[in-house]
Design an enzyme around this catalytic site. Structure first.
Site, short mmCIF file in Angstrom:
data_model
loop_
_atom_site.label_atom_id
_atom_site.label_comp_id
_atom_site.label_asym_id
_atom_site.label_seq_id
_atom_site.Cartn_x
_atom_site.Cartn_y
_atom_site.Cartn_z
N CYS A 293 37.59 39.29 34.72
CA CYS A 293 38.50 39.11 34.87
C CYS A 293 38.78 37.23 34.53
CB CYS A 293 39.77 39.28 36.47
SG CYS A 293 41.35 39.23 36.31
N HIS B 245 38.84 44.92 36.75
CA HIS B 245 37.52 44.55 38.42
C HIS B 245 37.10 45.72 37.91
CE1 HIS B 245 38.90 40.32 39.23
NE2 HIS B 245 40.12 41.06 38.91
N GLU C 78 34.25 46.24 39.49
CA GLU C 78 33.49 46.33 40.96
C GLU C 78 33.74 47.28 42.07
OE1 GLU C 78 35.02 43.58 39.32
OE2 GLU C 78 35.85 42.38 41.30
N1 GLN Z 1 44.33 34.22 37.50
C1 GLN Z 1 44.06 34.55 36.59
C2 GLN Z 1 44.80 35.91 35.40
O1 GLN Z 1 46.09 35.73 36.43
C3 GLN Z 1 42.40 35.68 36.28
C4 GLN Z 1 43.15 37.06 37.64
C5 GLN Z 1 42.21 37.29 38.58
O2 GLN Z 1 40.48 37.08 37.53
N2 GLN Z 1 41.84 38.10 39.07
O3 GLN Z 1 45.46 36.11 34.97
#
Ligand code: GLN
Length: 547
Positions: A380, A519, A521
């Site tokens: 992310c 994600h 994970e």
């Molecule tokens: N802050 C970033 C976004 O909103 C990444 C979010 C995250 O890593 N879950 O896109």
């Protein structure tokens, strides 16, 4: 309709109620039953989405896009059953539903009270999906005696009373402390906790006793007598070397037997624990070790990256290797050269995160991994940082950055290679967001499909070209930079099905460099390690051999 096990806690918090619930779920599955686990949290936040990871640990996201308590992660990791929006509720959500109904006039002018309106709302929540499984395990957050928890305790008491006899049981988890000065285990806190529970009309059927030391028969008998619980249902839950030992350890102590007895299920189906025996075999008989640096922001609280820590362990299990994950505060690299910090590691992971703090350090970590050929997994924000790094260093966009940081600073300081996404496709619908929307509701949340480029590294790892992974983000890599970045060696190997949103980037000309907008994970299990984590650890093992 399902049978219900209500799981409550006493004496102190943080006893591992979530884990115990998850382990019980796994044991009932091992006996051939279907289960669903559910968490009821007494806090007033509507959901944990807006709570700081420092305070509350990670936010676990479900396929259907709910931001939930990290205990749902344990539930999934132990049972493999995908949690849903309706498996987690807080007092805040319950009250907000009740107040909404009141405003709509649903209560026909009645005075709205905790009993029956709030308790009814809780009971309705408990019933959702009850026809789908054999057992519904419902964990009440907090500790008996907390003011906030009372409506939940009252609701489960009523619920059990209204169901046919024998369809609901109560399991209570307590602590049996050890006083080293007198070499004694103390049962009194448990007695008091049960007394507290009985005072609100709940008599526990099973007691699970957490303790640093084995609990001798004599103490169990005493607890059984004073707490009015059958001796066979007073179960010791000793401290464990790893959480994944819980199903086998609790089974040895008789937990699943006691629960089925309490339901008068006899004879009980024989358990098949092969899955957990294999998990323990892989954990206990691992050969060698790799070191993975996790360069993040929320490094003081272990729970802030719970699923990542677990997924790395699973990745190790897939390779029969131990993974030693070490958390490094990204901000350090804004002051210091990352090389001496990162050189000892076999692989680098940059996890998700929000806000600008530490991001320049994460960019440095991505650069180090790219230049030195160290396996890199960016998740992310970790993917966004890797793209920004490549844009700055390879594609010549010197002031590349994310709109997230400009929004935060209230000024335009970067060329937004990562921009604020305001409209996207979910299934057959277009989802739209405005900047001023609720903090909790502005994200692209939950499971989305991605199409992988045939022949890419990720397609090989997944063994598929269509995947589904969970998302939680507002910002997105801007496709306008795709051509430029691809010429520089960064391949966009995963895209949303409509081709508009980059889901995965990789560097084909690097031992292992992958950034994912989702994600992975969250979907990894000890008995089914996520392919990305399994292959990342494999690459780390390979890197460790080269040194
Ligand atoms: N802050 C970033 C976004 O909103 C990444 C979010 C995250 O890593 N879950 O896109």
């Amino acid at each position: 309709m399902a049978r219900y096990v209500f799981i409550t806690g006493g004496v102190v918090s943080s006893l591992g109620k979530g884990l115990a619930s998850a382990a019980l779920g796994a044991l009932l599955q091992a006996r051939g039953y279907t289960v669903r686990l559910r968490k009821l949290d007494p806090y007033l936040n509507v959901d944990p989405g807006t709570m700081s990871p420092f305070e509350h640990g990670e936010v676990f996201v479900t396929d259907d896009g709910a931001e939930t308590d990290l205990d749902l992660g344990h539930y999934e990791r132990f049972t493999g059953v995908a949690a849903r929006k309706t498996d987690s509720v807080s007092s805040g959500r319950i009250y907000s539903n009740v107040l909404e109904k009141e405003r709509r006039g649903d209560y026909l002018g009645k005075t709205i009270q905790v009993i029956p309106h709030v308790t009814n709302e809780i009971k309705d929540f408990l019933k959702i999906g009850a026809d789908e499984v054999d057992f519904m395990l419902c964990e009440i957050g907090g500790t008996v005696g907390d003011i906030e928890g009372l409506p939940f305790f009252e609701a489960i008491r009523q619920f059990a009373q209204e169901r046919p006899r024998g369809e609901c049981i109560f399991m209570h988890l307590t602590l049996v402390p050890y006083i080293s000065a007198s070499h004694e285990l103390k049962t009194k806190p448990t007695q008091h906790s049960v007394k507290e529970l009985r005072a609100i009309g709940i008599a526990p059927d099973v007691l699970l006793l957490r303790s640093e030391h084995p609990i001798p028969d004599k103490e169990r008998e005493k607890i059984a007598l004073f707490c009015n619980v059958r001796k066979d249902a007073v179960i010791a839950a000793p401290d464990l070397k790893t959480i994944y030992e819980a199903p086998l350890a609790y089974h040895r102590e008789g937990l699943d037997r006691a629960v089925l007895d309490a339901f008068h299920i006899s004879p009980a189906p024989r358990p098949n624990l092969a899955r957990w025996e294999d998990v323990m075999d892989r954990l206990e008989n691992a050969e060698g070790e790799v070191r993975v640096a996790v360069v993040g922001k929320y490094t003081q609280l272990e729970d802030a990256y719970k699923s990542i820590a677990e997924a790395l362990t699973h990745g190790g299990m897939a390779n029969r290797t131990r993974v030693k994950a070490e958390w490094i505060d990204a901000e350090i690299f804004e002051r210091e050269d990352p090389a001496p910090w990162l050189e000892p590691f076999d692989a680098i992971l940059v996890p998700g995160g929000f806000g600008e703090r530490g991001t320049e350090g994460k960019i440095k970590a991505a650069q180090f991994a790219r230049e030195k050929g160290v396996p890199y997994l960016g998740i992310c924000l970790g993917m966004q940082m890797a793209v920004i790094e490549a844009a700055r260093d390879l594609a010549g966009v010197k002031d590349a950055g994310s709109e997230e940081f400009d929004h935060e600073a209230g000024a335009k300081r970067f060329t937004p290679v990562v921009y604020h996404l305001k409209e996207w496709i979910q299934g057959n619908h277009v989802v739209e967001r405005k900047v001023g929307d609720d903090k909790g509701g502005t994200m692209r949340l939950g499971a989305y499909t991605a199409s992988l480029t045939p022949g890419s590294r990720v397609a090989g790892i997944y063994g598929a070209t269509t995947i589904e992974e969970r998302h939680r983000h507002r910002y997105e890599v801007d496709l306008r930079y795709r051509d430029k970045l691809e010429t520089c060696g960064l391949m966009f190997s995963g895209m949303s099905p409509d081709g508009r949103l980059p889901e995965i980037v990789e560097i084909p000309d690097h031992p292992w460099f992958i950034g994912v907008q989702f994600h992975p994970e969250l979907k990894s299990k000890p008995f089914a390690p996520h392919p990305l984590f399994a292959d990342f650890v494999r690459a780390a093992v390979e890197a460790s051999r080269l040194v």
